[in-house]
Design an enzyme around this catalytic site. Structure first.
Site, PDB file in Angstrom:
ATOM      1  N   ASP A 176      47.309  34.422  48.783  1.00 51.16           N
ATOM      2  CA  ASP A 176      47.284  35.731  48.128  1.00 51.16           C
ATOM      3  C   ASP A 176      47.225  36.797  49.213  1.00 51.16           C
ATOM      4  OD1 ASP A 176      46.909  38.023  46.734  1.00 51.16           O
ATOM      5  OD2 ASP A 176      45.175  37.339  45.575  1.00 51.16           O
ATOM      6  N   LYS A 227      50.302  45.984  46.537  1.00 56.83           N
ATOM      7  CA  LYS A 227      49.835  47.110  47.348  1.00 56.83           C
ATOM      8  C   LYS A 227      50.937  47.697  48.241  1.00 56.83           C
ATOM      9  CE  LYS A 227      45.098  46.140  46.436  1.00 56.83           C
ATOM     10  NZ  LYS A 227      44.439  44.879  46.224  1.00 56.83           N
ATOM     11  N   TYR A 273      39.198  37.746  45.817  1.00 55.16           N
ATOM     12  CA  TYR A 273      39.576  38.391  44.561  1.00 55.16           C
ATOM     13  C   TYR A 273      41.073  38.226  44.371  1.00 55.16           C
ATOM     14  CZ  TYR A 273      40.394  42.025  41.041  1.00 55.16           C
ATOM     15  OH  TYR A 273      40.760  42.710  39.905  1.00 55.16           O
TER      16      TYR A 273
HETATM   17  C1  LIG Z   1      44.223  44.109  44.862  1.00 53.11           C
HETATM   18  C2  LIG Z   1      44.319  42.620  44.863  1.00 53.11           C
HETATM   19  C3  LIG Z   1      44.744  41.893  43.742  1.00 53.11           C
HETATM   20  C4  LIG Z   1      44.977  42.539  42.413  1.00 53.11           C
HETATM   21  O1  LIG Z   1      46.004  43.447  42.440  1.00 53.11           O
HETATM   22  P1  LIG Z   1      46.082  44.571  41.280  1.00 53.11           P
HETATM   23  O2  LIG Z   1      47.348  45.274  41.583  1.00 53.11           O
HETATM   24  O3  LIG Z   1      44.854  45.399  41.412  1.00 53.11           O
HETATM   25  O4  LIG Z   1      46.112  43.826  39.975  1.00 53.11           O
HETATM   26  C5  LIG Z   1      44.927  40.535  43.879  1.00 53.11           C
HETATM   27  N1  LIG Z   1      44.682  39.905  45.037  1.00 53.11           N
HETATM   28  C6  LIG Z   1      44.251  40.571  46.126  1.00 53.11           C
HETATM   29  C7  LIG Z   1      44.018  39.818  47.392  1.00 53.11           C
HETATM   30  C8  LIG Z   1      44.037  41.943  46.071  1.00 53.11           C
HETATM   31  O5  LIG Z   1      43.563  42.580  47.148  1.00 53.11           O
END
Ligand SMILES: *Cc1c(COP(=O)(O)O)cnc(C)c1O
Length: 432
Positions: free
Chosen positions: A239, A267, A146
């Site tokens: 990511d 995060k 994701y």
């Molecule tokens: C949470 C997440 C996102 C998206 O971040 P948001 O702040 O919710 O837009 C993108 N990539 C990864 C790996 C994530 O865990």
């Protein structure tokens, strides 16, 4: 022991009148585990308090950001101090450079960053930049990873592997999804097939996938992926929005020492406030406006309050060299206990730990990709989730998420949760 959710039920109904689906992010509605979501009144340390007076040990931690638990005193203090000088300026501050320096020093190959407000923005912008740098429009992603909800990334595998993707949401133009190829995680042959099929200028991957449950990439797979990207002049984006500063201070690099072209964080780097970033080699980052021709902007980007919270979080991380080892020992204790509790009642549990992240599947096979994750027993997960919630343990309301240990947790609190897990499995087995 009662577990009433009367106020939460009311709140949820009221929310549904004015908020689409009653929530501001879909997973919060508890659709895949059933039941209704407790409405939260406050968090303190590792505990969540709902509006009905129930208290939960929180393994979600706002989906990862809260490495130090809820309302950490040091972060709170700095946030308040910063807030008292103004909430937002839309003009540069020294705080942003302080945070950027900390980020750049912590991750190999990260030379420059750009701060944004969400992980979605970070990956979306990194992809635009990668396309500009490579001069190629096609991108490759992996099923089960994701990367936020931008159009190019809300694409899943169609039928059969190594094919152009299909939109995984209504409203995403088919034409966009034709530029996103989707490969199978931990399967290098499927990556090679994609490279033969598309003119790929960018590969984005969670090097430690946390969004299909916790499924780390195999070392050899990542090494080969890295090499393939170099051979094809494709920009490799790690990511690490979830894994960054969660598995280790240098994210997934702790496990493989690979240097991507670009990396995204989010995060943890915001200490619980909205903050994320993307960054990488100067040669690529200097293509961003105003230095270069790739447009990217944000009214609240680098917001001083969020940046201040992030700085304290990173200071606390830097100051404590054993932090991740300690959290990992706790995560391992919890996972070993879950396996034992499950097995004692005839349920196979597959667990995985990376630093302060953990995951578990109700499955008899090791999970290496999304297909295998989907074969796990999600019905059992839903039942287990409900039982645990009733007993005061707040697990992610979906089988395809990771769990998080935070510093306020200790062996005692984990053992209490494991006792609840034993009771839950026992009740499920007896159909109570
Ligand atoms: C949470 C997440 C996102 C998206 O971040 P948001 O702040 O919710 O837009 C993108 N990539 C990864 C790996 C994530 O865990």
């Amino acid at each position: 022991m009662g577990h009433a959710l009367l106020h939460s039920i009311n709140d949820f109904n009221e929310a549904k009148q004015v908020i689409a689906g009653g929530v501001n992010s879909p997973v919060r509605a508890f659709k895949s585990v059933g039941g209704i979501p407790p409405f939260i009144y406050k968090g303190q340390g590792c505990l969540l308090h709902d509006v009905d007076g129930n208290v939960y040990v929180d393994f979600v931690q706002s989906w990862g950001p809260l490495l130090f638990g809820h309302a950490d005193a040091e972060i709170e203090e700095r946030v308040i101090q910063t807030l008292q000088r103004g909430f937002s300026f839309g003009a540069p501050t020294e705080l942003e450079t302080t945070l950027a320096k900390k980020l750049v020093l912590s991750y190999e190959g990260l030379e420059k960053v750009r701060l944004v407000s969400s992980g979605t923005e970070a990956t979306m912008s990194a992809i635009r930049l990668a396309r500009a740098f490579s001069g190629k429009d096609d991108i490759l992603k992996f099923e089960g990873c994701y990367h936020g909800h931008s159009d190019s990334l809300l694409v899943g595998a169609g039928s059969g592997c190594a094919t152009f993707g299909v939109p995984s949401s209504l409203g995403v133009p088919q034409d966009f999804s034709h530029h996103t190829l989707v490969a199978r995680y931990n399967d290098i042959e499927s990556v090679k097939a994609c490279f033969r099929q598309g003119n790929i200028g960018c590969v984005i991957i969670e090097p430690i996938a946390g969004n299909m449950g916790l499924v780390p990439a195999k070392l050899e797979f990542l090494q080969e992926l890295h090499t393939l990207c170099q051979q094809h002049h494709a920009v490799l984006i790690f990511d690490e929005v979830m894994s960054g500063f969660r598995v280790a201070a240098n994210g997934s690099q702790h496990y493989h020492h690979l240097v991507p072209d670009l990396v995204t964080f989010g995060k943890v780097i915001g200490g619980g406030l909205p903050l994320a970033c993307f960054g990488g080699r100067s040669e690529i980052m200097d293509l961003l406006a105003p230095a270069g021709g790739v447009y990217q902007a944000g009214t609240l980007s680098g917001n001083p309050v969020a940046v201040a919270a992030g700085i304290v979080a990173l200071e606390k991380i830097q100051r404590d060299p054993n932090l991740y080892d300690r959290l990992q020992v706790l995560a391992q204790r919890f996972c070993a206990g879950l396996e034992q509790a499950g097995e004692a009642h005839g349920f196979s549990v597959q667990t995985c730990v990376r630093g302060s992240m953990f995951g578990f599947f109700f499955s008899t096979q090791e999970v290496q990709n999304f297909e295998q994750a989907k074969q796990s027993d999600t019905g059992l997960y839903a039942a287990f989730h409900q039982k645990m919630l009733q007993k005061g343990v707040y697990l992610a309301p979906s089988a395809f998420e990771s769990g998080f240990i935070c510093t306020p947790m200790d062996p005692d609190i984990l053992d209490q949760c494991l006792q609840k897990a034993r009771e839950s499995f026992e009740e499920i087995r007896h159909g109570v």
